[in-house]
Each structure stands twice: as C-alpha cells, then as structure tokens.
Design a protein around this motif. Structure first.
Motif, mmCIF file in Angstrom:
data_model
loop_
_atom_site.group_PDB
_atom_site.id
_atom_site.type_symbol
_atom_site.label_atom_id
_atom_site.label_comp_id
_atom_site.label_asym_id
_atom_site.label_seq_id
_atom_site.Cartn_x
_atom_site.Cartn_y
_atom_site.Cartn_z
ATOM 1 N N UNK A 56 0.833 -1.208 0.000
ATOM 2 C CA UNK A 56 0.000 0.000 0.000
ATOM 3 C C UNK A 56 0.869 1.259 0.000
ATOM 4 N N UNK A 57 1.957 1.240 0.778
ATOM 5 C CA UNK A 57 2.854 2.399 0.835
ATOM 6 C C UNK A 57 3.499 2.649 -0.524
ATOM 7 N N UNK A 58 3.875 1.570 -1.208
ATOM 8 C CA UNK A 58 4.479 1.693 -2.535
ATOM 9 C C UNK A 58 3.477 2.282 -3.527
ATOM 10 N N UNK A 59 2.251 1.813 -3.476
ATOM 11 C CA UNK A 59 1.243 2.255 -4.441
ATOM 12 C C UNK A 59 0.790 3.690 -4.205
ATOM 13 N N UNK A 60 1.018 4.207 -3.013
ATOM 14 C CA UNK A 60 0.677 5.601 -2.740
ATOM 15 C C UNK A 60 1.696 6.590 -3.308
ATOM 16 N N UNK A 61 2.880 6.108 -3.622
ATOM 17 C CA UNK A 61 3.934 6.968 -4.151
ATOM 18 C C UNK A 61 3.703 7.227 -5.644
ATOM 19 N N UNK A 62 4.308 8.288 -6.200
ATOM 20 C CA UNK A 62 4.137 8.566 -7.639
ATOM 21 C C UNK A 62 4.551 7.367 -8.487
ATOM 22 N N UNK A 63 3.803 7.120 -9.528
ATOM 23 C CA UNK A 63 4.075 5.962 -10.386
ATOM 24 C C UNK A 63 5.467 6.060 -10.999
ATOM 25 N N UNK A 64 6.250 4.993 -10.928
ATOM 26 C CA UNK A 64 7.597 5.021 -11.525
ATOM 27 C C UNK A 64 7.534 5.069 -13.043
ATOM 28 N N UNK A 65 8.575 5.649 -13.623
ATOM 29 C CA UNK A 65 8.677 5.768 -15.067
ATOM 30 C C UNK A 65 9.686 4.765 -15.623
ATOM 31 N N UNK A 66 9.759 4.708 -16.928
ATOM 32 C CA UNK A 66 10.746 3.840 -17.569
ATOM 33 C C UNK A 66 12.148 4.214 -17.128
ATOM 34 N N UNK A 67 12.995 3.204 -16.995
ATOM 35 C CA UNK A 67 14.394 3.468 -16.716
ATOM 36 C C UNK A 67 15.046 4.079 -17.953
ATOM 37 N N UNK A 68 15.805 5.145 -17.761
ATOM 38 C CA UNK A 68 16.502 5.781 -18.886
ATOM 39 C C UNK A 68 17.360 4.756 -19.618
ATOM 40 N N UNK A 69 17.224 4.704 -20.922
ATOM 41 C CA UNK A 69 18.008 3.793 -21.750
ATOM 42 C C UNK A 69 17.360 2.453 -21.995
#
Length: 245
Positions: A96-109
């Motif tokens: 739940x704590x992870x899902x409350x954080x901003x959604x991660x983006x693609x790793x550069x490269x």
C-alpha cells in the motif's frame, strides 16, 4: 572492462563451447522501471513502523527476494517473532505504501536496449520477483508489443525466488532455452546470484545505491552504470558473443 575477456571467462567457467544468443532476460524493477527508490522508501518506512531496523540500502540488498522472505529474515536478525499472518499484514502495508507513491517511469536507456534486442531478432523476457499488477500491466503501455505474458516469470510463478536459481531456470524452461542461449540484465546482487547459479551470462546495471562491488562479487560478468551505457555497448557485446572466444 574487457567485453571479449568477460565472455571468454564465462565460457571457461561454465564449460560452454560458445554462446548462441536467442533471448535476453530482463529484471523489471531497477532495469525496466526506475521503481527501486519507491520500493526502498516503502520498505524502510513500513519496517520501521513495526520496530524493525531497515535502511534504504538494505532494501537494495534484498531486492529480488520475495516480500515475506525479506520480512522473515529481518525479523530473525532483530530477534522478533511474527506469525505468518503478521508477516502478510506487513507486506500488505508495504504494498500500500508503494502504491501511494508517484508511479515510476521507464528506466533511462531501457527503450534503446530493447529496440536493439528486437532489432537483432532476440526474444525479450521478464524475470522479476515483483508481483505488482500495476507494474506488470504497464509493461504493455511503456513497451508495447515487446513482452509476452506467457514468457514472464513473476512472484506469482515461484516458490523460492531469488537468490535461488528457480526464477531463471523457470524462464529457460518457458523460453525453451539453454543457458548459453540467453543473456540476463540485472541490477540487484541477489538477481545476479540467481542468474549465475542458473548458468547464465549476467550483465549488471548499477542503477541503485550499492557499490559496484556488490554486483561484481555476486557474479556479474559485465557491469554498466545504467541502461543507457548498456545500449551504447550492446553491439560490441553481441558481436563478441557471436565470435565465441
């Protein structure tokens, strides 16, 4: 870092005559997604809320391990006994704590690496200790047409998980591959250890907080500071592998 020498050493260590590359097995968190900072924060905050000492760096050291296994290891270390139900509750809190954080983006490269893998006629596969449905679903959005669900290995597929070779052995079975027919791209020491135990050639990308030695000591054959650097070296790695010794 000598790419040809690394491949030569791998062949000698594994008793393999040559690499016939058919697939590339990608870890997900920290390789395809820049998601490990969120995981580390969620782990650290949740564990500390339960009286368990857990730093951001330790989250990276446990990366790839199943969530309940991580909790049990930390509890044993800190001398705290928990029921299976309590372990499950902590893991749900971490999720739940992870899902409350901003959604991660693609790793550069990452897109550049995948484009070259597909260009070379290789099969990209995902081998992850994660079971987050949102991240798995987003693979289709961020990397359309790249990954096939039937060729993925996730937390739902394994009983033991990394650093045991189980996830990578399962990936080899799903892909009908021999170890000499695939590369692994990993960012976590436990993932590197698991892949090497499965007999695979491991390319590490250090996208986290740990020193490079954590990845090389775990058995990485090649090490890059990130996916962008790997993309720049991909053709050289491919050509060196095709040339055998």
């Amino acid at each position: 870092m000598n790419i040809k020498e690394s491949i030569k050493n791998y062949l000698a260590e594994t008793g393999t005559e040559r690499i016939v590359l058919k697939a590339v097995l990608f870890d997900m968190d920290g390789v395809l997604y820049d998601s490990m900072p969120n995981h580390a924060r969620a782990w650290s905050e949740t564990m500390r809320a339960h009286g368990l000492d857990f730093s951001l760096e330790e989250a990276y050291l446990h990366e790839g391990r199943t969530g309940p296994a991580t909790i049990r290891i930390v509890c044993r270390r800190d001398g705290i006994a928990l029921t299976d139900e309590a372990v499950g509750d902590i893991y749900r809190e971490k999720t739940d704590a992870f899902l409350r954080l901003p959604a991660p983006q693609c790793m550069a490269g990452s897109r550049e690496v995948l484009a070259k893998v597909v260009r070379d006629g290789l099969t990209p596969m995902v081998v992850t200790g994660s079971g987050y449905a949102a991240l798995l679903d987003n693979l289709d959005r961020f990397y359309p047409g790249i990954f096939r669900r039937e060729l993925m290995v996730t937390a739902a597929d394994v009983k033991i998980g990394k650093p045991d070779p189980e996830p990578y052995l399962m990936a080899l079975r799903k892909g009908r591959l021999q170890p000499c027919e695939a590369f692994v791209v990993e960012n976590a020491p436990l993932g590197v250890e698991a892949a090497r135990a499965a007999g695979l050639f491991v390319i590490a990308v250090n996208t986290g907080l740990l020193p490079d030695s954590c990845l090389t000591d775990a058995g990485a054959s090649l090490l890059f500071p990130g996916m962008t650097a790997l993309a720049g070296a991909w053709d050289e790695i491919r050509d060196a592998a095709a040339g055998g010794e």
